[in-house]
Design a protein around this motif. Structure first.
Motif, short mmCIF file in Angstrom:
data_model
loop_
_atom_site.label_atom_id
_atom_site.label_comp_id
_atom_site.label_asym_id
_atom_site.label_seq_id
_atom_site.Cartn_x
_atom_site.Cartn_y
_atom_site.Cartn_z
N LEU A 55 0.91 -0.95 0.15
CA LEU A 55 0.29 0.01 -0.24
C LEU A 55 0.87 1.53 0.11
O LEU A 55 0.63 2.69 -0.71
N ALA A 56 1.94 1.08 0.93
CA ALA A 56 3.02 2.28 0.83
C ALA A 56 3.73 2.40 -0.77
O ALA A 56 3.73 2.96 -0.60
N GLU A 57 4.26 1.06 -1.14
CA GLU A 57 4.61 1.79 -2.91
C GLU A 57 3.38 2.13 -3.63
O GLU A 57 3.72 2.72 -4.50
N ALA A 58 2.19 1.74 -3.51
CA ALA A 58 1.17 2.88 -4.25
C ALA A 58 0.83 3.97 -3.76
O ALA A 58 0.52 4.59 -4.86
N GLY A 59 1.56 4.86 -2.76
CA GLY A 59 1.32 5.47 -2.92
C GLY A 59 0.39 6.58 -1.82
O GLY A 59 -0.20 7.13 -1.66
N PHE A 60 0.81 5.53 -0.48
CA PHE A 60 -0.92 5.67 0.18
C PHE A 60 -0.23 4.73 2.51
O PHE A 60 -1.00 4.33 1.98
N PRO A 61 1.20 5.33 2.28
CA PRO A 61 1.85 5.21 3.14
C PRO A 61 0.83 5.69 4.49
O PRO A 61 0.38 5.89 4.82
N ASP A 62 0.92 3.66 5.35
CA ASP A 62 -0.20 4.18 6.00
C ASP A 62 -1.44 4.36 6.12
O ASP A 62 -2.23 4.97 6.99
N GLY A 63 -1.29 4.13 5.07
CA GLY A 63 -3.15 4.52 4.46
C GLY A 63 -3.82 5.67 4.26
O GLY A 63 -4.83 6.18 4.57
N ARG A 64 -2.48 6.65 4.46
CA ARG A 64 -2.55 8.41 4.25
C ARG A 64 -3.14 8.42 2.23
O ARG A 64 -2.84 7.86 1.77
N ASP A 65 -4.26 9.30 2.61
CA ASP A 65 -5.41 9.47 1.71
C ASP A 65 -5.50 8.96 0.61
O ASP A 65 -6.44 8.93 -0.27
N PHE A 66 -6.16 7.32 1.27
CA PHE A 66 -6.82 6.67 0.99
C PHE A 66 -8.07 6.69 0.90
O PHE A 66 -9.19 6.73 2.59
N PRO A 67 -8.50 6.70 0.10
CA PRO A 67 -10.36 6.88 0.13
C PRO A 67 -11.41 5.66 0.54
O PRO A 67 -11.27 4.86 0.87
N VAL A 68 -12.92 5.84 1.43
CA VAL A 68 -12.94 5.17 1.79
C VAL A 68 -14.05 4.19 1.19
O VAL A 68 -14.25 4.64 -0.30
N VAL A 69 -14.14 3.06 1.39
CA VAL A 69 -13.49 1.54 0.70
C VAL A 69 -15.18 0.70 0.84
O VAL A 69 -15.55 1.31 2.32
N ASP A 70 -16.10 0.89 0.16
CA ASP A 70 -17.48 0.57 0.16
C ASP A 70 -17.02 -0.66 -0.14
O ASP A 70 -16.53 -1.66 -1.06
N PHE A 71 -17.34 -2.27 1.15
CA PHE A 71 -17.55 -3.60 0.86
C PHE A 71 -18.90 -4.04 0.71
O PHE A 71 -19.63 -3.77 2.02
N LEU B 252 -4.79 -2.16 7.48
CA LEU B 252 -3.95 -0.94 5.99
C LEU B 252 -4.81 0.47 6.74
O LEU B 252 -3.77 0.85 6.03
N ASN B 253 -4.71 0.72 7.98
CA ASN B 253 -5.22 1.82 8.18
C ASN B 253 -6.45 2.68 7.60
O ASN B 253 -5.46 3.98 6.93
N VAL B 254 -7.21 2.08 6.79
CA VAL B 254 -8.66 2.45 6.18
C VAL B 254 -9.31 2.45 6.23
O VAL B 254 -9.28 1.42 7.51
N GLU B 255 -10.26 3.39 5.89
CA GLU B 255 -11.49 2.60 6.20
C GLU B 255 -12.34 2.73 4.97
O GLU B 255 -13.00 2.81 4.08
N VAL B 256 -12.84 1.38 5.59
CA VAL B 256 -13.80 0.33 4.97
C VAL B 256 -14.95 -0.26 5.80
O VAL B 256 -15.56 0.12 6.88
N ARG B 257 -15.73 0.50 5.14
CA ARG B 257 -17.41 0.60 4.92
C ARG B 257 -18.30 -1.13 4.57
O ARG B 257 -18.22 -1.40 3.34
N LEU B 258 -18.95 -1.61 5.43
CA LEU B 258 -19.72 -2.79 5.82
C LEU B 258 -21.27 -2.20 5.23
O LEU B 258 -21.40 -2.11 5.75
N ILE B 259 -21.47 -2.71 3.71
CA ILE B 259 -22.14 -2.50 3.64
C ILE B 259 -23.62 -4.19 3.03
O ILE B 259 -23.08 -4.57 1.75
N THR B 260 -24.63 -4.24 3.71
CA THR B 260 -25.42 -5.88 3.48
C THR B 260 -27.08 -4.68 2.48
O THR B 260 -27.80 -4.16 2.74
N GLU B 261 -26.93 -6.13 1.57
CA GLU B 261 -27.90 -5.79 0.50
C GLU B 261 -28.86 -7.08 0.15
O GLU B 261 -28.34 -8.02 0.15
N THR B 262 -29.78 -7.06 -0.01
CA THR B 262 -30.78 -7.99 -0.67
C THR B 262 -29.96 -8.77 -1.86
O THR B 262 -29.70 -7.50 -2.66
#
Length: 724
Positions: free
Chosen positions: A560-576, A599-609
């Motif tokens: 994740l750091a190699e991809a430009g997000f060290p310690d999760g900085r500036d990584f957008p919120v992810v919907d799961f 990964l120190n990122v925000e992952v939002r768990l969403i359940t749907e029918t």
């Protein structure tokens, strides 16, 4: 089997044997009946010596260099369960020649029975050997059963050549004994297997023989169902959003659809394909043309005859873009099907589905497909009543207008509460079951605690074992628990076209941060195993073990750091997105929490029918999505093309789409499997999919259920349930 032993070798072996004590000679002769390799325990069960004399005889045989003990690498020398082998393959053949025919038969029977007793866990693997001993003993019925069992086992692990050899052995026996029903079923097995390996001439010959015998055997067959019972079969089922076979996709809907409708062919619990609405078929044009001949005695529940036009109408309706069916991909093997569905051809006449007369249906395929008959056994290929759909439109399947042709009729439907069924007196097919009534308690959000209370109160006959089942409950009902293999994979779909997940390093970071053990740690031996291999699950042809990326938090953070997000900085919120899981399983929340913390990122768990999730996927595909796929037919194509493509985009990488397309039309089986495995490696190594679990069927079944069949691809053979 007869083996030629040169005279000079025979004399030398016999001379060496003659120098041994009588006990040793006798034991070695008996061992020769077991086979070149033999277990001490099996030999002991067939010997008439006490243990000390038996051990002495074996040691003498070793010193005479006729036998030797087998020592697997790394195993300490022990006599706990020793195994021996004759030092040369010609020795046991020579020794067996010295045993009279009647005595040899008796010994073969004793060996077969000893193997039965000793092989408690691996009896299926030894079924061929056991069958051979019973055949040599003249125990023909037992021999046929074991050869059939050996064939079924080999087929279940996709060892098709071994399965064919075992079925041929069984066929010879049942044919000599004039067991018409078993001969027909065995020929069906062979026809299906030859079809699977694309040997269409042999498949056609086997099927032609089978169809003639199937008609002779009649609807009752050799084993008619037991007397009817008034006791209903009580089950749980998800509240169906549709009962239209052309539209239904969710496995929880299909279990209801399968009770109400029947197709051209049926897949049995043994994974064989047998006639249903079709009485016979031919495969021609090198596997590209299928011609089905329908039974004239099949009727819709309103008394109208089921014809080939109903099938043609149904299948072309699926492919009509205006229908909006997500099942169209199942039919893309048919000539013109994909082009019509994608709007490239305006006329449905361009599709290779034709009904030249009311009882004949013809398919033309773009290329041979060894799984095509299995595909036709799926509810997608079941007919709908053209006259009813035309009259009532898309809502034809509602209770007041529903017309069906399956083993059960719907009696009463209370939406979100209960569906009651009764046996269809017009049903044309064969059944092994005796339950005349079926009642399904419907759920939207499954309440495990309530379900367990209902099971304990005898309000439910059978149910899946919930992951939250208390230990005390499991202990009380351990004798009522059934666990069987299931061809299923649960995975996280990673969208390579969404935001930072376009970077492979980000996808790999999430793959390495995936802690699969949280998904099974509280399931108390429910049978599901973590997916350490590829996307194709264990037990299916093409499965690749040890392919998934291991759990490695340090590697995940580094990527994740190699991809430009060290310690999760500036990584957008992810919907799961989790599909069809309500309430949300705690294990899935733990998986989400692991991603967030590692990964120190925000992952939002969403359940749907299932229905709402399908709409969301079409409109705004999420970055991460948890879903599962149960095989519709036992072939890698069902997972890598249909399964992955159902929730994702086959063109996420042009290489992947090309590999899957090449494999689908490959006629060389080894080349075909190699292409699928290349596609599987690409899918996993590019982290477009993160396999989580491989499944099993885990059920509670009441003691008064004498038989409730399961197969790796289906758990709802309710018409074949036998109740006391």
């Amino acid at each position: 089997r007869s083996v030629h032993v040169p005279q000079s070798i025979r004399i030398a072996i016999q001379a060496r044997l003659a120098r041994l004590p009588e006990d040793a000679q006798e034991i070695l002769r008996r061992a020769s009946i077991v086979g070149r390799e033999f277990d001490y325990d099996v030999l002991k069960a067939t010997a008439d010596l006490d243990e000390d004399r038996l051990i002495d005889a074996l040691e003498i045989g070793e010193r005479a260099q006729l036998i030797e003990e087998i020592h697997p690498p790394g195993e300490r020398r022990t006599r706990a369960r020793p195994r021996f082998t004759f030092v040369h393959a010609l020795i046991p053949h020579t020794l067996a020649e010295g045993i009279s025919g009647l005595r040899r038969q008796r010994l073969h029977r004793r060996v077969g029975e000893a193997l039965e007793q000793s092989a408690t866990e691996d009896r299926d693997e030894l079924a061929g050997r056991i069958g051979r001993h019973f055949a040599e003993a003249g125990e023909w019925d037992r021999a046929a059963e074991y050869f059939l069992r050996a064939g079924d086992h080999a087929q279940s692990v996709y060892a098709y050549r071994e399965a064919i050899a075992a079925y041929e052995e069984a066929l010879g026996i049942v044919r000599d004994r004039k067991e018409t029903d078993r001969e027909a079923r065995t020929l069906m097995k062979l026809g299906s297997l030859y079809h699977s390996i694309l040997d269409f001439p042999r498949s056609r010959r086997a099927y032609q023989e089978a169809f003639a015998l199937w008609e002779v055997a009649g609807s009752g067959g050799a084993s008619p169902p037991p007397p009817p019972t008034d006791r209903p079969l009580l089950v749980f089922a998800r509240n169906p959003e549709t009962l239209d076979p052309n539209i239904a996709t969710d496995v929880n809907h299909l279990e209801i659809v399968d009770q109400l409708f029947s197709g051209l062919v049926e897949r049995t619990p043994e994974m064989d394909i047998v006639p249903d609405v079709a009485r016979s078929w031919e495969i021609s044009e090198g596997g590209r043309r299928y011609t089905f001949h329908l039974r004239p005695d099949v009727f819709w529940s309103d008394g109208v005859q089921v014809t080939s036009k109903d099938f043609e109408f149904s299948l072309k309706r699926i492919l009509d873009p205006s229908t909006g069916s997500r099942n169209a991909g199942f039919l893309y093997d048919i000539t013109g099907a994909e082009a019509y569905h994608r709007g490239k051809h305006a006329s449905p006449e361009s599709i290779g589905i034709h009904a030249p007369d009311p009882l004949t249906l013809q398919f033309d395929l773009a290329c041979p497909a060894g799984y095509f008959l299995h595909l036709l056994a799926h509810a997608t290929a079941f007919p709908v009543p053209a006259h009813v759909v035309t009259a009532h439109g898309p809502q034809w399947w509602h209770a007041e207008t529903l017309v069906t042709n399956g083993p059960f009729l719907m009696e009463r439907w209370e939406p979100k509460k209960r569906i009651a069924f009764s046996r269809n007196p017009r049903f044309h097919g064969r059944t092994r079951g005796n339950a005349q009534r079926l009642e399904a308690t419907l759920w939207e959000a499954f309440d495990a605690d309530r379900a367990l209370r209902q099971y304990e109160a005898d309000e439910v006959t059978c149910m899946r074992v919930p992951s939250t089942t208390p230990t005390a409950f499991l202990e009380r009902h351990k004798s009522e628990r059934i666990s069987e293999p299931s061809a299923q994979v649960t995975w996280v779909s990673v969208n390579p076209k969404v935001g930072p997940f376009q970077d492979r390093r980000v996808r790999l970071a999430f793959a390495h941060a995936c802690d699969r053990k949280v998904l099974t740690e509280s399931q108390r031996d429910q049978g599901e195993t973590t997916s350490t291999g590829g996307f194709i699950p264990e037990g299916l042809p093409g499965h690749i073990p040890n392919l998934a990326f291991p759990f490695d938090p340090d590697r995940a953070r580094a990527l994740l750091a190699e991809a430009g997000f060290p310690d999760g900085r500036d990584f957008p919120v992810v919907d799961f997105l989790a599909i069809g899981l309500q309430p949300t399983p705690p294990q899935l929340e733990k998986l989400r929490a692991r991603w967030s913390s590692i990964l120190n990122v925000e992952v939002r768990l969403i359940t749907e029918t299932f229905e709402r999730a399908s709409q969301r996927i079409r409109e705004t595909p999420p970055a991460l999505m948890r879903t599962a796929w149960l095989a519709d037919f036992p072939d890698p194509d069902n997972f890598l093309r249909l399964g992955f493509g159902f929730y994702g985009d086959l063109n996420w990488d042009p290489r992947y789409a090309d590999l899957v397309d090449q494999a689908r039309c490959a006629t060389d089986l080894r080349h075909r499997m190699a292409l699928y495995q290349q596609a599987d490696r690409l899918l996993i190594q590019e982290a477009a999919a993160i396999p989580l679990l491989y499944g099993r069927v885990d059920y509670f079944v009441k003691p008064w259920v004498r038989s409730l069949p399961f197969s790796p691809v289906r758990t709802w053979y309710w018409k074949d349930a036998v109740l006391e």
